[in-house]
Design a protein around this motif. Structure first.
Motif: not given
Length: 387
Positions: A283, A383-384, A379-380, A376, A387, A280
């Motif tokens: 971010l 991140k989305e 985290v994905a 994971d 974004s 992370l």
């Protein structure tokens, strides 16, 4: 794919066997396993006395009572905690006030505490007890708080509901070196669980005796505590007004079994937290900060959103993650903003660091059984969302 919760229990076959063994025994409520659980906690923490109860809330209540908290007294705690950390003083008829948080650790700020105490001394309104809360499992600056307690004459109850298995200055949280009493929670999302349950530990025999009375109706079977010699071996006396806060044998059996894996649970939480730190770091987030000299129990992994750099609000990020099966949460809504506490006279803006924290904080999933694959996935999704 199912929802990944922010926390959950880790129950083994040994845990189940321990509870089944109690079910097949002669004792379901009060028997030999509750004292065995108390001893396991006392030995682990290096403290003389441990009292198992049905919740950490009950432990906080009897801790306040043991320290003489009552009408006309004042208890201080942090706004960023579960409401029980403040409610326990109100149960005793005392008043509550708050000390704002350190902006890095999110724990009660020892510097702000010192300033507030100096003002309170002038006003003649010093607290009877201060309850620092080890948020997320990281110890408060207990040496500084202890020094202030000696200077100003207040008692200290460590709310370590998040922190069993953690350490402070190389020693176990719960040894009460810097406090009168420490309280642990064993709710299912905590480090170890007894389903519901809590523990109060102390180095003082007088406080342990007072809490033991409060835990069980104010009743004693000790002749030394009675007004006259016992009428017979069946005899007991109610010598105080107490409560039914006892832990059952079933809960204690689960606790004894879980204690065998406590260090393993905390170590795995640290592995997962370090992995979050790495994944992370790029971010727009503030990641958890660990003060030097602390080893957190890591009950929670809280990030703060850099909202100015994100195209979504706090609520929108939260809902985005929940919609994708990431069971994030917020710990906590500042207590002074709750309607009940507003009725007591607290207002928005009184504790600005706590309110800023609440506007940005999200607890990500963290528990010993969290797989790297699920991590994971968290985290994905994050991140989305950012974004």
């Amino acid at each position: 794919m199912g929802t990944i919760p922010y926390g959950r229990q880790d129950i083994s076959e040994d845990d189940i066997a321990a509870v089944v063994a109690v079910l097949r025994s002669d004792f379901l409520t009060q028997g030999p396993v509750v004292p065995a659980f108390e001893k396991s906690i006392a030995d682990y923490c290096g403290v003389a006395h441990a009292l198992a109860v049905n919740s950490a809330t009950s432990a906080l209540h009897i801790a306040c009572l043991a320290l003489g908290v009552g009408p006309g007294d004042l208890v201080w705690t942090t706004p960023v905690t579960f409401v029980a950390s403040a409610n326990c003083a109100l149960y005793c008829g005392a008043a509550v006030d708050f000390v704002d948080i350190d902006p890095h650790t999110y724990n009660l700020d020892a510097v702000a505490l010192a300033a507030k105490l100096a003002d309170a001394k002038v006003a003649g309104r010093l607290p009877k007890v201060v309850i620092p809360v080890h948020l997320c499992g990281q110890s408060c600056d207990m040496a500084a708080i202890h020094a202030l307690a000696l200077e100003y004459g207040f008692g200290v109850i460590e709310d370590a509901s998040h922190a069993i298995g953690g350490r402070y200055l190389g020693e176990p949280i719960g040894n009460c070196r810097y406090s009168d009493i420490t309280v642990f929670s064993f709710h299912p999302v905590k480090i170890i669980t007894t389903a519901e349950g809590g523990m109060a530990v102390t180095g003082r025999a007088d406080l342990a005796a007072a809490m033991a009375l409060s835990r069980s109706h104010g009743i004693t079977r000790e002749p030394a505590q009675m007004s006259h010699a016992p009428d017979g071996p069946w005899y007991y006396q109610q010598v105080a007004l107490g409560f039914n806060y006892r832990m059952t044998e079933l809960q204690a059996a689960l606790g004894v079994s879980q204690m065998g894996r406590l260090d393993e649970f905390v170590a795995q939480r640290h592995r997962l937290a370090r992995r979050y730190d790495t994944l992370l770091q790029a971010l727009p987030l503030t990641l958890p900060f660990q003060r030097e000299g602390t080893y957190s129990g890591l009950h929670l992994y809280v990030v703060r959103l850099h909202l100015a750099d994100i195209g979504r609000t706090h609520l929108q990020v939260f809902e985005f993650l929940r919609e994708r099966g990431i069971g994030v949460n917020v710990h906590y809504i500042p207590v002074h903003t709750q309607p009940y506490y507003r009725q007591l006279g607290f207002t928005a803006g009184q504790f600005p660091q706590s309110e800023r924290y609440y506007a940005e904080a999200i607890s990500l999933p963290l528990y010993s059984g969290l797989s790297f694959g699920d991590q994971d996935r968290v985290v994905a999704a994050l991140k989305e969302a950012l974004s």
